[in-house]
Design a protein around this motif. Structure first.
Motif, mmCIF file in Angstrom:
data_model
loop_
_atom_site.group_PDB
_atom_site.id
_atom_site.type_symbol
_atom_site.label_atom_id
_atom_site.label_comp_id
_atom_site.label_asym_id
_atom_site.label_seq_id
_atom_site.Cartn_x
_atom_site.Cartn_y
_atom_site.Cartn_z
ATOM 1 N N ASP A 257 -16.797 -6.535 3.739
ATOM 2 C CA ASP A 257 -17.599 -6.816 3.871
ATOM 3 C C ASP A 257 -16.891 -6.137 1.895
ATOM 4 O OD1 ASP A 257 -19.108 -8.056 5.201
ATOM 5 O OD2 ASP A 257 -20.335 -6.902 4.723
ATOM 6 N N TRP A 258 -16.485 -4.920 1.783
ATOM 7 C CA TRP A 258 -15.494 -4.863 0.738
ATOM 8 C C TRP A 258 -14.519 -5.404 0.230
ATOM 9 C CZ3 TRP A 258 -11.258 -2.075 -1.000
ATOM 10 C CH2 TRP A 258 -11.524 -1.964 -2.181
ATOM 11 N N LEU A 259 -13.835 -5.588 1.603
ATOM 12 C CA LEU A 259 -12.275 -6.078 1.535
ATOM 13 C C LEU A 259 -13.172 -6.966 0.374
ATOM 14 C CD1 LEU A 259 -9.461 -4.767 4.402
ATOM 15 C CD2 LEU A 259 -9.934 -3.984 1.904
ATOM 16 N N SER A 264 -12.953 -5.487 -4.588
ATOM 17 C CA SER A 264 -11.563 -5.060 -4.381
ATOM 18 C C SER A 264 -10.358 -6.103 -5.231
ATOM 19 C CB SER A 264 -11.743 -5.377 -2.261
ATOM 20 O OG SER A 264 -11.213 -6.944 -2.168
ATOM 21 N N GLY A 265 -10.656 -7.177 -5.057
ATOM 22 C CA GLY A 265 -9.332 -7.740 -6.069
ATOM 23 C C GLY A 265 -8.479 -8.221 -5.175
ATOM 24 N N HIS A 273 -0.976 -6.971 1.443
ATOM 25 C CA HIS A 273 -1.373 -5.682 2.120
ATOM 26 C C HIS A 273 -2.603 -5.784 1.703
ATOM 27 C CE1 HIS A 273 0.983 -5.446 5.315
ATOM 28 N NE2 HIS A 273 1.987 -5.741 4.892
ATOM 29 N N PRO A 274 -3.832 -5.491 2.000
ATOM 30 C CA PRO A 274 -4.896 -4.731 1.272
ATOM 31 C C PRO A 274 -4.837 -3.463 0.538
ATOM 32 C CG PRO A 274 -5.347 -4.313 3.272
ATOM 33 C CD PRO A 274 -4.336 -5.128 3.343
ATOM 34 N N PRO A 275 -6.025 -3.322 -0.539
ATOM 35 C CA PRO A 275 -5.393 -2.336 -0.468
ATOM 36 C C PRO A 275 -5.913 -1.162 -0.532
ATOM 37 C CG PRO A 275 -7.674 -3.349 -2.138
ATOM 38 C CD PRO A 275 -6.758 -4.284 -0.213
ATOM 39 N N GLU A 280 -16.121 5.755 -1.870
ATOM 40 C CA GLU A 280 -17.664 6.011 -1.886
ATOM 41 C C GLU A 280 -17.748 4.761 -0.431
ATOM 42 O OE1 GLU A 280 -21.774 3.176 -3.067
ATOM 43 O OE2 GLU A 280 -19.561 3.149 -4.806
ATOM 44 N N VAL A 281 -16.195 4.164 -0.149
ATOM 45 C CA VAL A 281 -16.490 2.832 1.117
ATOM 46 C C VAL A 281 -15.832 3.920 2.755
ATOM 47 C CG1 VAL A 281 -15.588 1.202 1.895
ATOM 48 C CG2 VAL A 281 -16.456 1.220 -0.331
ATOM 49 N N VAL A 282 -15.179 4.367 2.307
ATOM 50 C CA VAL A 282 -14.667 5.908 3.082
ATOM 51 C C VAL A 282 -15.641 6.194 4.060
ATOM 52 C CG1 VAL A 282 -13.407 8.125 3.779
ATOM 53 C CG2 VAL A 282 -12.514 6.247 2.339
#
Length: 302
Positions: A257-259, A264-265, A273-275, A280-282
């Motif tokens: 959901d965050w990605l 996330s941009g 590749h994802p950021p 906070e997400v971790v």
């Protein structure tokens, strides 16, 4: 070659690294009696949308391993599994298991008891999921009348899994094996769903992997890989569940959901590749993994 997070372990030789796990074989008879053994080590890496993310989730590998072992024990009377021992090198204690070496079938055995995610997306387009026709009017996250088998390809690292039909599965593994995989998958999900429900948890869907011993003539189908973890399943809290909307999940859906959010941009379809995940997400992902472990096992994570 040594993989993303693989390490040198006495008595074991690294042979492969997947998105999350590192696999070793015995270097000699002292590592484990029997040459048919693997040492499977669960790292803290996390993947989403078929990419390995640059950020790890603390304790994740230990939680996946301990929860899988718990589930293997719960399901042992229903289907045989690949676990031989947890007597592993000290450097990977708690996050590794010694298993039987299996020839894994080239399909991911997905079972859905509720409709969400990619299954809901296909249903909205076609009224089907992996070729299984469903009645009209099913809402987001709604429970299906009965669980359905919706397999996918088992892609190599860097490739993407693709949904396939039962006929596609039969073409890959044979009609008889395909029927047995479907029956075993649905039966295993049904048993797990009952166990989870007693603990206030809904298993919306999950993925199994099965294989057979490479020994000539072996036909027994064995449950392998991980099982019913927050990496391979969607877990919802029963007392706040409400069909027709997205659910509060105790799995890696929070990362997906965050990605896919503006924050996330990152464009999921961009091919880039994802950021890295923000702290906070971790932290919230780690919290969800601990919560589902404690909800299911009844044990406090430490």
């Amino acid at each position: 070659m040594i993989g993303i997070g693989a390490r040198n372990l006495p008595g074991w030789t690294h042979v492969y690294s997947g998105k999350v796990r590192d696999v070793y074989v015995p270097s000699g008879v002292d590592a484990h009696n029997g040459e048919d053994a693997y040492l499977i080590v669960a790292s803290d890496r996390i993947s989403a949308y078929d990419y390995v993310l640059p950020t790890e989730i603390p304790d994740k590998g230990r939680i996946l391993t301990q929860l899988s072992l718990w589930w293997f024990e719960q399901l042992s009377d229903l289907t045989p599994n690949h676990v031989i021992s947890t007597n592993v090198p000290a450097a990977v204690e708690g996050r590794a298991m010694i298993t039987r070496r299996l020839k894994i079938f080239p399909v991911e055995c997905v079972v859905r008891g509720y409709l969400t995610g990619s299954g809901m997306a296909e249903y909205k387009r076609r009224g089907t999921v992996c070729g299984v026709a469903l009645p009209p009017g099913i809402r987001e996250a709604e429970r299906l009348d009965r669980p359905i088998f919706t397999p996918t390809t088992k892609a190599r690292l860097g490739d993407h899994d693709q949904s396939i039909t039962f006929a596609d599965t039969a073409a890959r593994v044979g009609e008889g094996v395909a029927r047995e995989l479907r029956a075993k998958s649905i039966a295993t999900y049904a048993r797990a769903r009952e166990i989870a429900a007693e603990r206030g948890i809904i298993i919306a869907d999950t993925k199994f992997e099965f294989g057979v011993s490479p020994d000539a003539g072996s036909e027994e189908i064995i449950l392998g890989d991980e099982v019913l973890t927050p990496d391979s399943s969607r877990f919802w809290i029963a007392n706040v569940y409400e069909p027709g909307r997205s659910q509060h999940s105790l799995d890696k859906q929070f990362v997906r959901d965050w990605l896919s959010s503006e924050e996330s941009g990152w464009d999921v379809s961009s091919g880039t590749h994802p950021p890295a995940l923000p702290d906070e997400v971790v932290d919230k992902t780690h919290e969800r993994y601990v919560q589902i472990y404690e909800h299911l096992t009844g044990s406090r994570w430490s």
